[in-house]
Write a protein that holds these residues in place. Structure first.
Motif, PDB file in Angstrom:
ATOM      1  N   ARG A  47      84.850  76.972  27.818  1.00 55.66           N
ATOM      2  CA  ARG A  47      83.914  75.864  27.968  1.00 55.66           C
ATOM      3  C   ARG A  47      82.722  76.335  28.786  1.00 55.66           C
ATOM      4  N   LYS A  48      81.535  75.939  28.354  1.00 54.70           N
ATOM      5  CA  LYS A  48      80.346  76.327  29.089  1.00 54.70           C
ATOM      6  C   LYS A  48      80.281  75.590  30.411  1.00 54.70           C
ATOM      7  N   VAL A  49      79.986  76.326  31.454  1.00 55.66           N
ATOM      8  CA  VAL A  49      80.043  75.746  32.788  1.00 55.66           C
ATOM      9  C   VAL A  49      78.694  75.196  33.210  1.00 55.66           C
ATOM     10  N   LYS A  50      78.709  73.911  33.576  1.00 57.39           N
ATOM     11  CA  LYS A  50      77.495  73.322  34.142  1.00 57.39           C
ATOM     12  C   LYS A  50      77.722  73.267  35.644  1.00 57.39           C
ATOM     13  N   TYR A  51      77.232  74.239  36.332  1.00 55.28           N
ATOM     14  CA  TYR A  51      77.599  74.435  37.734  1.00 55.28           C
ATOM     15  C   TYR A  51      77.321  73.210  38.599  1.00 55.28           C
ATOM     16  N   ASP A  52      76.140  72.638  38.416  1.00 54.21           N
ATOM     17  CA  ASP A  52      75.773  71.522  39.273  1.00 54.21           C
ATOM     18  C   ASP A  52      76.593  70.268  38.941  1.00 54.21           C
ATOM     19  N   VAL A  53      76.709  69.998  37.654  1.00 55.33           N
ATOM     20  CA  VAL A  53      77.456  68.799  37.258  1.00 55.33           C
ATOM     21  C   VAL A  53      78.919  68.940  37.665  1.00 55.33           C
ATOM     22  N   LEU A  54      79.433  70.158  37.511  1.00 60.91           N
ATOM     23  CA  LEU A  54      80.819  70.417  37.883  1.00 60.91           C
ATOM     24  C   LEU A  54      81.055  70.134  39.355  1.00 60.91           C
ATOM     25  N   ALA A  55      80.179  70.657  40.189  1.00 60.98           N
ATOM     26  CA  ALA A  55      80.342  70.450  41.633  1.00 60.98           C
ATOM     27  C   ALA A  55      80.288  68.967  41.976  1.00 60.98           C
ATOM     28  N   ALA A  56      79.351  68.271  41.371  1.00 62.01           N
ATOM     29  CA  ALA A  56      79.251  66.832  41.640  1.00 62.01           C
ATOM     30  C   ALA A  56      80.525  66.120  41.215  1.00 62.01           C
TER      31      ALA A  56
ATOM     32  N   GLY B 115      72.890  56.357  63.763  1.00 62.17           N
ATOM     33  CA  GLY B 115      74.185  56.574  63.126  1.00 62.17           C
ATOM     34  C   GLY B 115      74.122  56.610  61.617  1.00 62.17           C
ATOM     35  N   SER B 116      72.969  56.990  61.107  1.00 62.13           N
ATOM     36  CA  SER B 116      72.855  56.970  59.655  1.00 62.13           C
ATOM     37  C   SER B 116      73.219  58.301  59.031  1.00 62.13           C
ATOM     38  N   CYS B 117      73.663  59.260  59.858  1.00 60.62           N
ATOM     39  CA  CYS B 117      74.062  60.545  59.299  1.00 60.62           C
ATOM     40  C   CYS B 117      75.565  60.694  59.455  1.00 60.62           C
ATOM     41  N   PHE B 118      76.219  60.959  58.344  1.00 60.43           N
ATOM     42  CA  PHE B 118      77.680  60.958  58.366  1.00 60.43           C
ATOM     43  C   PHE B 118      78.288  62.350  58.295  1.00 60.43           C
ATOM     44  N   HIS B 119      77.459  63.351  58.405  1.00 57.09           N
ATOM     45  CA  HIS B 119      77.987  64.704  58.231  1.00 57.09           C
ATOM     46  C   HIS B 119      79.101  65.029  59.206  1.00 57.09           C
ATOM     47  N   GLY B 120      78.880  64.611  60.427  1.00 53.65           N
ATOM     48  CA  GLY B 120      79.841  65.013  61.454  1.00 53.65           C
ATOM     49  C   GLY B 120      81.029  64.083  61.584  1.00 53.65           C
ATOM     50  N   HIS B 121      81.040  63.057  60.742  1.00 57.27           N
ATOM     51  CA  HIS B 121      82.133  62.089  60.885  1.00 57.27           C
ATOM     52  C   HIS B 121      83.461  62.689  60.465  1.00 57.27           C
TER      53      HIS B 121
ATOM     54  N   TYR C 139      75.883  69.485  47.987  1.00 57.26           N
ATOM     55  CA  TYR C 139      75.822  68.100  47.520  1.00 57.26           C
ATOM     56  C   TYR C 139      76.468  67.137  48.510  1.00 57.26           C
ATOM     57  N   LEU C 140      77.480  67.633  49.207  1.00 59.53           N
ATOM     58  CA  LEU C 140      78.088  66.776  50.234  1.00 59.53           C
ATOM     59  C   LEU C 140      77.064  66.443  51.300  1.00 59.53           C
ATOM     60  N   MET C 141      76.295  67.455  51.651  1.00 63.38           N
ATOM     61  CA  MET C 141      75.258  67.217  52.656  1.00 63.38           C
ATOM     62  C   MET C 141      74.240  66.219  52.147  1.00 63.38           C
ATOM     63  N   GLU C 142      73.864  66.446  50.903  1.00 64.08           N
ATOM     64  CA  GLU C 142      72.805  65.594  50.370  1.00 64.08           C
ATOM     65  C   GLU C 142      73.281  64.158  50.177  1.00 64.08           C
ATOM     66  N   ALA C 143      74.584  64.029  49.886  1.00 60.73           N
ATOM     67  CA  ALA C 143      75.119  62.687  49.684  1.00 60.73           C
ATOM     68  C   ALA C 143      75.530  62.050  51.003  1.00 60.73           C
ATOM     69  N   ASN C 144      75.247  62.749  52.081  1.00 59.00           N
ATOM     70  CA  ASN C 144      75.529  62.209  53.406  1.00 59.00           C
ATOM     71  C   ASN C 144      77.010  61.960  53.643  1.00 59.00           C
ATOM     72  N   LEU C 145      77.817  62.836  53.066  1.00 63.49           N
ATOM     73  CA  LEU C 145      79.256  62.701  53.239  1.00 63.49           C
ATOM     74  C   LEU C 145      79.743  63.670  54.319  1.00 63.49           C
ATOM     75  N   PRO C 146      80.886  63.366  54.910  1.00 62.30           N
ATOM     76  CA  PRO C 146      81.374  64.212  56.018  1.00 62.30           C
ATOM     77  C   PRO C 146      81.640  65.641  55.568  1.00 62.30           C
TER      78      PRO C 146
ATOM     79  N   VAL D 269      85.834  63.354  42.192  1.00 60.33           N
ATOM     80  CA  VAL D 269      87.300  63.339  42.106  1.00 60.33           C
ATOM     81  C   VAL D 269      87.912  63.265  43.502  1.00 60.33           C
ATOM     82  N   VAL D 270      87.366  64.041  44.423  1.00 64.43           N
ATOM     83  CA  VAL D 270      87.880  64.017  45.796  1.00 64.43           C
ATOM     84  C   VAL D 270      87.744  62.626  46.396  1.00 64.43           C
ATOM     85  N   LEU D 271      86.624  61.998  46.146  1.00 67.44           N
ATOM     86  CA  LEU D 271      86.433  60.636  46.654  1.00 67.44           C
ATOM     87  C   LEU D 271      87.455  59.695  46.060  1.00 67.44           C
ATOM     88  N   LYS D 272      87.732  59.902  44.785  1.00 64.77           N
ATOM     89  CA  LYS D 272      88.747  59.067  44.155  1.00 64.77           C
ATOM     90  C   LYS D 272      90.122  59.335  44.751  1.00 64.77           C
TER      91      LYS D 272
END
Lengths: 574, 412
Positions: free
Chosen positions: A338-347, A474-480, A299-306, A352-355
């Motif tokens: 608690r039932k784990v929603k893997y995708d929602v959890l990861a997102a 410069g529209s890709c931020f993965h390597g930043h 998801y980090l990749m998909e969200a274009n985050l470093p 939280v990390v961004l916060k």
């Protein structure tokens, strides 16, 4: 074949089938009252359906159809779905071993097959189907309106009203009710304990099987593939063989007119797993795709985050223990976990990390961004520092474009298919005429719009947004690098941001109001909305759904502090 | 509930509909067609509980798109309309009628006539009675087209008459169109409604064949029957008819009275005032003043020289006779606060002088009397006029100077 009882007369186990569909002992020719169930283990339509109890049914189907049961229909649906999954690259064991067994187990537990059918039930089923006399005279027969109202409203076919009124005028045979043998029965019984099969539940089956095999497809992806048409769902019934005539109440069961939502499929899956008394699912370990560390990376990749943010997500995961095998692995029937929603959890972890790093209070993140920009001016070695502002602009633009496309696609969606649907033979000709007119109009206006045919379905892809490092704009931020917003303390890089705001101070009781928190009711910063919106788009779930998970993670993360505060408060009050 | 955001058929089609609307508003016909293609499958669902069902939507939207998009291809359009006719039997006649309108807009009079005839012969159980109003309209429009044919024949006949020919066949055809038209037109105007065009045509027919009594009755009904909605045109038609018939001023005036009440700014107010001014009755002359003042309250009349000349004439006449200055006082009372800025500003003085000297002359007279010789408008115009050595302006100046005290009496 599955009948293993001993013969009452000769105590042998050597059964055959009469033409009337009853078991008879081959040794002593004793005929029993037991009738054979319909299901075939080979996952193809049981052509022997025609031999079932023909003598007991007064009507002959003269339209070339044969008798079929609802669960046969669902079997076909599942078969088609799992074949589609196979085409997407899922391992073949899923079809032949996993799903097949799940389905058999379900049929058994819900007493639709592979079991002794209580005689009373069989009689009841027949009595509904065989009567050809006046509709209203039979006191046992449930009224049509009653039947329609009992069924779930997920497919809100508005033809109900007209159908009910048109049928009530009819006092004909019950071929009006359903093409299948047990259509009306299916809708009638209160099947809460038996978990009646529905179309959304087919996806629950698929998801359950995928989870068992630990395939790298999350539930949100599965649902997206369904909507994109790679997995049959909406009009699967058009693949039913000719002999299986679909009409009347069958439509209510098989013709859905809405896309199932994540929550629905998810909850049903857990219900199903418990219902089937399944054991603990195979372990979800760190090397699994569904593990938060893996999904976060995706998801980090998909969200274009470093990429560097991954370290942080792993730290959070570790700290609150959501990477543990026992936490992640499904234990059906265990109500305390608690039932784990893997995708929602990861997102949610990413949010939280961004916060943590950027605070996201509509103020700090922009300051940090300016700071990073400043630092970038003097930055000559290595990659550029990550600037929130630039990222926001790039991602927002793409997101808006994609969202607009999605909205238009949703509005252009074609729900109907070529196979005509009619409630009764009476309105067949009307339905066909209408269909013809629709086709004519589609041709006429289709020509005007310039697009001759709908574009080919795009190939299914795991990534909806993609960013390439090769782009020079410069529209890709993965390597930043995050160095621009971090500071050195005791040789470690830590966040400059000392603050954090909780989404909610107190979690709600999920059992009471269905949610951990209420997203709409409180005003949150725009940046937070944006980030939630981004993942909401990627996962195709409501932002509030992700928000709930974020709240849950925050409370785990700051558990001690919260606990202290609460304790302090109670002490004061005393 | 969590299911509110679920995407289902209904929501999807609602969204589709709003895209169509947006596209239409922005005249993006291709895009509208694109979305309409996706919308049409709504026909396969029953919307009997909704206010406007998909079949009506498709009819209306499709008509708009086809009309604008493929104006050259009436064939496509007609084909579509035929399909729409089969879609909703409750709307059948309405669709026919609208189709006819489009054909007429496209100049296809014959096709329109055929469609009207076809629609007229339509029968469908109890629907026929329910759609009675539309049927009457259809018959009325057929009558209108018959009138149109009659009119053509009449012109041919007149031309031939000039050349000295007379064609019996043409004459007979003309009479037959008259009969057909008269029957239908007469029917529709019995029903309360706004039927301007039908009334005009019918009266034209009646007048041609000399049935003035019937014509008068029709027009009176149309204008004075309280069941009919208030319609200024009804009074205009009646007035014009009476004028043609050479009726007395009394009846002409009574015909215009109601028009003045409904539409004080109507262009016939000039005629009205002219008649009233000349009347021997004091009440009528009083009314005349009221009428012309009322008309000039409206912005559309500001530059109407004829209207100002009417007012000027009457004001002058009153001032010279020194009788009934109170009339002017009464009229001016409610206007003295805003007419000066509205009509007699210095800016307007300049503009009127530049653009229309007659206008400025009339206005200056009125201004001078009402506001005195010191008022901006009068001063400027009279000065300019005298500078240009135009005789009438000198006369004007003298006149106003002589009667200057009047304005004090009026505004006091």
């Amino acid at each position: 074949r599955d009948f293993n009882e001993r013969c009452a007369q000769c105590s042998e186990v050597n059964w055959g089938l009469t033409d009337g569909g009853r078991f008879y002992c081959r040794s002593c020719h004793n005929v029993t009252e037991r009738t054979r169930e319909v299901v075939n283990t080979d996952f193809i339509t049981n052509s022997r359906v025609q031999t079932i109890s023909k003598g007991l049914r007064k009507q002959e189907k003269n339209d070339g159809g044969s008798e079929w049961y609802i669960c046969e229909g669902f079997q076909l649906v599942l078969k088609k779905q799992v074949e589609a999954l196979e085409a997407l690259g899922v391992c073949p064991q899923m079809k032949d071993e996993i799903l097949c067994n799940f389905w058999r187990c379900y049929l058994q537990k819900s007493k639709q097959a592979y079991c002794k059918r209580p005689a009373g039930e069989a009689v009841k089923a027949l009595s509904v189907c065989e009567s050809s006399t006046d509709v209203d005279s039979d006191p046992e027969r449930p009224s049509l309106l009653h039947l329609l109202s009992l069924s779930e409203s997920e497919g809100d076919l508005q033809t109900d009203c007209s159908f009910a009124s048109s049928v009530s005028k009819v006092s004909e045979s019950t071929s009006v009710y359903s093409g299948s043998v047990d259509g009306s029965l299916y809708l009638m019984k209160n099947q809460k304990e038996k978990l009646r099969m529905t179309m959304p539940m087919t996806l629950s089956f698929c998801y359950m099987a995928l989870l068992w095999v630990r395939e790298p497809i999350t539930l949100s992806e599965l649902l997206r593939f369904v909507v994109e048409g790679h997995i049959p769902y909406l009009n699967v019934f058009q693949h039913f063989p000719e002999k299986m005539k679909l009409c009347g109440l069958d439509l209510k069961i098989f013709c859905v007119e809405s896309w199932p939502v994540y929550e629905e499929v998810f909850n049903k899956m857990h219900e199903l797993a418990a219902f089937l008394d399944l054991p603990r699912f195979p372990d979800i370990t760190e090397s699994c795709f569904l593990h938060p560390d893996m999904l976060c990376m995706k998801y980090l990749m998909e969200a274009n985050l470093p990429d560097e943010l991954h370290n942080w997500t792993c730290r959070v995961v570790k700290k609150i223990g959501i990477g543990e095998v026992d936490f992640l692995t499904l234990m059906p029937g265990n109500k305390s976990t608690r039932k784990v929603k893997y995708d929602v959890l990861a997102a949610a972890v990413i949010v939280v990390v961004l916060k943590l790093l950027f605070l996201l209070d509509d103020h700090y993140e922009w300051l940090l961004s300016d700071l990073a920009e400043e630092r970038n001016k003097n930055n000559t070695e290595g990659g550029p520092y990550f600037e929130f502002k630039k990222w926001y602009e790039v991602v927002k633009h793409s997101l808006d474009v994609e969202q607009k496309k999605l909205d238009e696609e949703r509005a252009k969606y074609l729900w109907r298919c070529e196979k005509p649907l009619f409630y009764s033979v009476k309105n067949k000709s009307k339905v066909l005429k209408r269909r013809q007119m629709v086709v004519n109009l589609q041709n006429q206006f289709g020509k005007l719009s310039g697009s001759v045919q709908r574009a080919e379905k795009p190939n299914p892809s795991s990534f909806q947004l993609s960013w390439s490092e090769e782009n020079t704009d410069g529209s890709c931020f993965h390597g930043h690098s995050l160095k621009g917003i971090l500071q050195e303390k005791c040789g470690l890089l830590t966040a400059m941001n000392p603050d954090y705001w909780l989404c909610t101070v107190k979690l709600c009781n999920e059992k009471l109001c269905g949610h951990l928190a209420h997203y709409r009711e409180v005003e949150f910063p725009q940046s937070y909305h944006f980030v939630l919106g981004l993942f909401s788009f990627l996962l195709r779930v409501q932002p509030s759904y992700i928000h709930d998970e974020v709240c849950m993670i925050e409370h785990k993360l700051f558990n001690k502090k919260l606990y202290k505060k609460l304790k302090y408060n109670t002490v004061l009050r005393k | 509930s969590s299911n509110e955001h679920k995407l289902n058929f209904k929501k999807s089609k609602e969204a589709c509909l709003s895209y169509i609307q947006d596209a239409l508003l922005q005249k993006q016909w291709k895009r509208a067609a694109e979305f309409l293609t996706c919308y049409v499958e709504s026909l396969e669902k029953d919307y009997s509980r909704e206010h406007i069902g998909p079949s009506e939507m498709i009819w209306r939207l499709g008509t708009e798109i086809l009309w604008h998009h493929s104006q050259n291809s009436m064939k496509e359009f007609n084909c579509f309309m035929e399909q729409m006719k089969t879609l909703g039997v409750k709307r059948y006649l309405k669709v026919c009628l609208e189709h006819v309108f489009h054909l007429l807009c496209n100049g296809q009079i014959d096709e329109a006539y055929q469609n009207l005839s076809l629609a007229e012969s339509w029968r469908f159980g109890e629907q026929t009675a329910l759609q009675d109003k539309e049927m009457k309209l259809i018959q009325a429009y057929r009558g209108l087209l018959d009138y149109y044919s009659w009119s053509k024949q009449k012109n041919i006949l007149l031309e031939q008459g000039e050349d000295g020919f007379s064609d019996l066949a043409v004459e007979q055809e003309m009479h037959s169109y008259f009969r057909k038209a008269a029957v239908n037109l007469k029917e529709i105007i019995k029903i309360p409604g706004v039927w301007d065009i039908f009334v005009k045509c019918y009266v034209d027919l009646l007048e041609f064949y000399g049935d003035h009594n019937e014509a008068r009755q029709v027009l009176n009904e149309y204008a004075y029957n309280s069941r009919f909605p208030a319609n200024p045109n009804a009074h205009v038609y009646l007035y014009q008819f009476l004028k043609r018939q050479g009726e007395s001023k009394k009846s002409l005036i009574s015909a215009l009275k109601i028009l003045h009440d409904i539409v004080p700014s109507h262009e016939l107010m000039i005629d009205f005032n002219t008649m009233l001014q000349k009347s021997k009755k004091r009440k009528k002359r009083r009314l005349g003043l009221e009428v012309i003042f009322a008309a000039l309250d409206y912005a559309g009349w500001k530059e109407n020289a004829k209207a100002w000349s009417c007012l000027a004439r009457q004001v002058k006449q009153i001032v010279i006779s020194e009788k009934h200055l109170d009339w002017i006082k009464q009229e001016w009372n409610s206007r003295k606060d805003w007419w000066p800025a509205f009509h007699f500003s210095r800016y307007l003085a300049k503009r009127n002088w530049q653009e229309n000297k007659s206008l400025s002359y009339e206005k200056a007279l009125v201004a001078g009397i009402l506001l005195g010789k010191g008022c901006k408008y009068f001063k400027y115009v009279s000065h300019q006029g005298c500078k240009a050595q135009l005789k009438r302006f000198r006369m004007l100046k003298k006149f106003v100077n002589r009667h200057n005290p009047v304005h004090l009496r009026i505004s006091g």
